[in-house]
Scaffold this motif. Sequence first.
Motif, PDB file in Angstrom:
ATOM      1  N   LYS A 148     -25.621   5.827  -0.991  1.00 14.44           N
ATOM      2  CA  LYS A 148     -24.774   4.934  -2.223  1.00 14.44           C
ATOM      3  C   LYS A 148     -23.516   4.539  -1.884  1.00 14.44           C
ATOM      4  CE  LYS A 148     -26.688   8.165  -5.748  1.00 14.44           C
ATOM      5  NZ  LYS A 148     -26.348   8.952  -6.879  1.00 14.44           N
ATOM      6  N   LEU A 149     -22.903   5.064  -0.870  1.00  8.90           N
ATOM      7  CA  LEU A 149     -21.576   4.557  -0.156  1.00  8.90           C
ATOM      8  C   LEU A 149     -21.514   3.625   0.779  1.00  8.90           C
ATOM      9  CD1 LEU A 149     -20.146   8.358   1.058  1.00  8.90           C
ATOM     10  CD2 LEU A 149     -20.044   7.122  -1.395  1.00  8.90           C
ATOM     11  N   MET A 150     -20.777   2.484   0.435  1.00 10.40           N
ATOM     12  CA  MET A 150     -20.861   1.318   1.436  1.00 10.40           C
ATOM     13  C   MET A 150     -19.395   0.708   1.084  1.00 10.40           C
ATOM     14  SD  MET A 150     -24.161  -0.495   0.102  1.00 10.40           S
ATOM     15  CE  MET A 150     -24.993   0.643  -1.065  1.00 10.40           C
ATOM     16  N   LEU A 151     -18.953  -0.313   2.203  1.00  9.44           N
ATOM     17  CA  LEU A 151     -17.946  -1.071   2.128  1.00  9.44           C
ATOM     18  C   LEU A 151     -18.071  -2.340   0.919  1.00  9.44           C
ATOM     19  CD1 LEU A 151     -16.783  -1.211   5.666  1.00  9.44           C
ATOM     20  CD2 LEU A 151     -15.245  -0.365   3.810  1.00  9.44           C
ATOM     21  N   LEU A 152     -17.234  -2.552   0.139  1.00  6.73           N
ATOM     22  CA  LEU A 152     -17.346  -3.652  -0.844  1.00  6.73           C
ATOM     23  C   LEU A 152     -17.566  -4.950  -0.114  1.00  6.73           C
ATOM     24  CD1 LEU A 152     -17.342  -4.901  -3.561  1.00  6.73           C
ATOM     25  CD2 LEU A 152     -15.071  -5.023  -3.545  1.00  6.73           C
ATOM     26  N   MET A 153     -16.782  -5.209   1.137  1.00  7.64           N
ATOM     27  CA  MET A 153     -17.013  -6.416   1.651  1.00  7.64           C
ATOM     28  C   MET A 153     -18.350  -6.768   2.250  1.00  7.64           C
ATOM     29  SD  MET A 153     -14.394  -8.160   0.722  1.00  7.64           S
ATOM     30  CE  MET A 153     -14.322  -9.558   1.959  1.00  7.64           C
ATOM     31  N   ARG A 154     -19.257  -5.864   2.382  1.00  5.30           N
ATOM     32  CA  ARG A 154     -20.628  -6.052   2.925  1.00  5.30           C
ATOM     33  C   ARG A 154     -21.279  -7.003   1.922  1.00  5.30           C
ATOM     34  NH1 ARG A 154     -25.041  -1.357   2.871  1.00  5.30           N
ATOM     35  NH2 ARG A 154     -25.945  -3.248   3.643  1.00  5.30           N
ATOM     36  N   ASN A 184     -19.966 -13.209   0.888  1.00  6.37           N
ATOM     37  CA  ASN A 184     -20.717 -14.377   1.560  1.00  6.37           C
ATOM     38  C   ASN A 184     -19.601 -15.026   2.357  1.00  6.37           C
ATOM     39  OD1 ASN A 184     -23.331 -13.828   0.751  1.00  6.37           O
ATOM     40  ND2 ASN A 184     -22.595 -14.160  -1.595  1.00  6.37           N
ATOM     41  N   GLU A 185     -18.392 -15.491   1.544  1.00  6.43           N
ATOM     42  CA  GLU A 185     -17.301 -16.329   2.126  1.00  6.43           C
ATOM     43  C   GLU A 185     -16.644 -15.868   3.116  1.00  6.43           C
ATOM     44  OE1 GLU A 185     -15.423 -18.845  -0.996  1.00  6.43           O
ATOM     45  OE2 GLU A 185     -17.041 -18.449  -2.116  1.00  6.43           O
ATOM     46  N   PHE A 186     -16.178 -14.652   2.898  1.00  5.64           N
ATOM     47  CA  PHE A 186     -14.921 -13.963   3.646  1.00  5.64           C
ATOM     48  C   PHE A 186     -15.968 -13.141   5.034  1.00  5.64           C
ATOM     49  CE2 PHE A 186     -12.572 -14.984   0.153  1.00  5.64           C
ATOM     50  CZ  PHE A 186     -11.614 -15.659   0.653  1.00  5.64           C
ATOM     51  N   GLU A 187     -15.387 -13.189   6.162  1.00  3.58           N
ATOM     52  CA  GLU A 187     -15.987 -12.406   7.177  1.00  3.58           C
ATOM     53  C   GLU A 187     -15.542 -10.902   7.279  1.00  3.58           C
ATOM     54  OE1 GLU A 187     -16.817 -14.378  10.659  1.00  3.58           O
ATOM     55  OE2 GLU A 187     -17.660 -16.019   9.499  1.00  3.58           O
ATOM     56  N   GLU A 188     -14.076 -10.791   6.712  1.00  2.00           N
ATOM     57  CA  GLU A 188     -13.303  -9.356   6.996  1.00  2.00           C
ATOM     58  C   GLU A 188     -14.210  -8.256   6.347  1.00  2.00           C
ATOM     59  OE1 GLU A 188     -10.549 -12.659   6.954  1.00  2.00           O
ATOM     60  OE2 GLU A 188     -12.548 -12.337   5.902  1.00  2.00           O
ATOM     61  N   ALA A 189     -14.202  -7.218   7.177  1.00  2.09           N
ATOM     62  CA  ALA A 189     -15.084  -5.918   6.596  1.00  2.09           C
ATOM     63  C   ALA A 189     -14.370  -5.260   5.504  1.00  2.09           C
ATOM     64  CB  ALA A 189     -15.045  -5.014   7.938  1.00  2.09           C
ATOM     65  N   THR A 190     -12.990  -5.375   5.228  1.00  2.83           N
ATOM     66  CA  THR A 190     -12.312  -4.806   4.288  1.00  2.83           C
ATOM     67  C   THR A 190     -11.572  -5.307   3.367  1.00  2.83           C
ATOM     68  OG1 THR A 190     -10.325  -4.191   5.615  1.00  2.83           O
ATOM     69  CG2 THR A 190     -12.326  -2.489   5.765  1.00  2.83           C
ATOM     70  N   VAL A 202     -22.542  -8.406  -5.312  1.00  2.00           N
ATOM     71  CA  VAL A 202     -22.870  -7.187  -5.941  1.00  2.00           C
ATOM     72  C   VAL A 202     -23.699  -7.584  -7.484  1.00  2.00           C
ATOM     73  CG1 VAL A 202     -22.085  -5.064  -7.006  1.00  2.00           C
ATOM     74  CG2 VAL A 202     -20.850  -5.682  -5.154  1.00  2.00           C
ATOM     75  N   LEU A 203     -23.084  -8.605  -7.887  1.00  2.00           N
ATOM     76  CA  LEU A 203     -23.689  -9.126  -9.134  1.00  2.00           C
ATOM     77  C   LEU A 203     -25.191  -9.501  -8.823  1.00  2.00           C
ATOM     78  CD1 LEU A 203     -23.803 -10.175 -11.982  1.00  2.00           C
ATOM     79  CD2 LEU A 203     -23.035 -12.072 -11.274  1.00  2.00           C
ATOM     80  N   GLU A 204     -25.404 -10.200  -7.668  1.00  2.00           N
ATOM     81  CA  GLU A 204     -26.611 -10.640  -7.621  1.00  2.00           C
ATOM     82  C   GLU A 204     -27.607  -9.361  -7.343  1.00  2.00           C
ATOM     83  OE1 GLU A 204     -27.743 -13.680  -7.902  1.00  2.00           O
ATOM     84  OE2 GLU A 204     -25.440 -14.037  -8.329  1.00  2.00           O
ATOM     85  N   LEU A 205     -27.250  -8.407  -6.809  1.00  3.60           N
ATOM     86  CA  LEU A 205     -27.766  -6.954  -6.456  1.00  3.60           C
ATOM     87  C   LEU A 205     -28.244  -6.382  -7.838  1.00  3.60           C
ATOM     88  CD1 LEU A 205     -29.067  -4.810  -4.590  1.00  3.60           C
ATOM     89  CD2 LEU A 205     -26.831  -3.937  -4.689  1.00  3.60           C
ATOM     90  N   ALA A 249     -16.266   1.232  -1.462  1.00  3.95           N
ATOM     91  CA  ALA A 249     -14.997   1.687  -0.928  1.00  3.95           C
ATOM     92  C   ALA A 249     -14.317   0.306  -0.480  1.00  3.95           C
ATOM     93  CB  ALA A 249     -14.836   2.494   0.196  1.00  3.95           C
ATOM     94  N   MET A 250     -12.861   0.120  -0.651  1.00  4.89           N
ATOM     95  CA  MET A 250     -12.280  -0.963  -0.297  1.00  4.89           C
ATOM     96  C   MET A 250     -11.936  -1.064   1.382  1.00  4.89           C
ATOM     97  SD  MET A 250     -11.747  -2.528  -3.053  1.00  4.89           S
ATOM     98  CE  MET A 250     -12.687  -1.884  -4.209  1.00  4.89           C
ATOM     99  N   ASP A 251     -11.886  -0.005   1.975  1.00  4.93           N
ATOM    100  CA  ASP A 251     -11.726  -0.052   3.297  1.00  4.93           C
ATOM    101  C   ASP A 251     -12.310   1.147   4.129  1.00  4.93           C
ATOM    102  OD1 ASP A 251      -9.870   2.082   2.982  1.00  4.93           O
ATOM    103  OD2 ASP A 251      -8.355   0.865   2.461  1.00  4.93           O
ATOM    104  N   TRP A 252     -12.126   1.143   5.470  1.00  4.05           N
ATOM    105  CA  TRP A 252     -12.631   2.352   6.118  1.00  4.05           C
ATOM    106  C   TRP A 252     -12.255   3.628   5.922  1.00  4.05           C
ATOM    107  CZ3 TRP A 252     -16.795   0.924   8.434  1.00  4.05           C
ATOM    108  CH2 TRP A 252     -17.339  -0.252   8.687  1.00  4.05           C
ATOM    109  N   GLU A 253     -10.924   3.735   5.737  1.00  4.44           N
ATOM    110  CA  GLU A 253     -10.163   5.009   5.375  1.00  4.44           C
ATOM    111  C   GLU A 253     -10.779   5.756   4.146  1.00  4.44           C
ATOM    112  OE1 GLU A 253      -5.836   7.053   4.559  1.00  4.44           O
ATOM    113  OE2 GLU A 253      -6.061   4.737   5.074  1.00  4.44           O
ATOM    114  N   ASN A 254     -10.901   4.891   3.236  1.00  3.27           N
ATOM    115  CA  ASN A 254     -11.521   5.232   1.814  1.00  3.27           C
ATOM    116  C   ASN A 254     -13.090   5.498   1.877  1.00  3.27           C
ATOM    117  OD1 ASN A 254      -9.177   5.565   0.034  1.00  3.27           O
ATOM    118  ND2 ASN A 254      -8.931   3.468   0.700  1.00  3.27           N
ATOM    119  N   LEU A 255     -13.593   4.801   2.769  1.00  4.20           N
ATOM    120  CA  LEU A 255     -15.033   4.947   2.972  1.00  4.20           C
ATOM    121  C   LEU A 255     -15.327   6.577   3.741  1.00  4.20           C
ATOM    122  CD1 LEU A 255     -18.030   4.148   2.924  1.00  4.20           C
ATOM    123  CD2 LEU A 255     -17.767   2.890   5.041  1.00  4.20           C
TER     124      LEU A 255
END
Length: 163
Positions: A108-114, A117-123, A149-152, A88-94
């Motif tokens: 299986k559900l997660m925020l993409l921004m987790r 590596n460079e940005f600390e924003e959650a969404t 995600v590619l690394e995973l 998900a892109m943000d908390w509302e959609n999650l």
Amino acid sequence: MMTKVLFVCMGNICRSPSAEGVFRHLINDAGLSEVVGIDSAGTHSFHVGEAPDPRAIAAARKRGYEITRAEARQVEPEDFLEYDLILAMDWENLSALQQQCPKPHQHKLMLLMRFANEFEEATVPDPYYGGPEGFGKVLDYLEDACQGVLELVRKRATQYQAA
């Protein structure tokens, strides 16, 4: 064995098709297109059947990503069974996804921004009501998080090949 990734935003015309395009580019460059499935969807039906926002297409094209083939669709119950990662892109959609998803598939559900590596924003912010610069910022976030995600999925693919 294939790993399937679904990117989700609200209407599936800005952030999630952009994420799909960025990730598809990374997967193709990594030679993993045979073992990674990619799609995008929205939690709402506002834009079902529509192409991505022209501003998203223009911003993606400037960076070498092709997203014109995407067609907006809404998340379906089968998606929770079919996909391994639903990002998900943000908390509302999650939250919307969590309400729809059967308990055995909630992991299986997660925020993409987790995966960033460079940005600390959650969404990933929604650029829809802003100017074109917002679409560039979204791509900055997506490029960072999709690299994670590619690394995973690369690790998953390597583990399956070794088994």
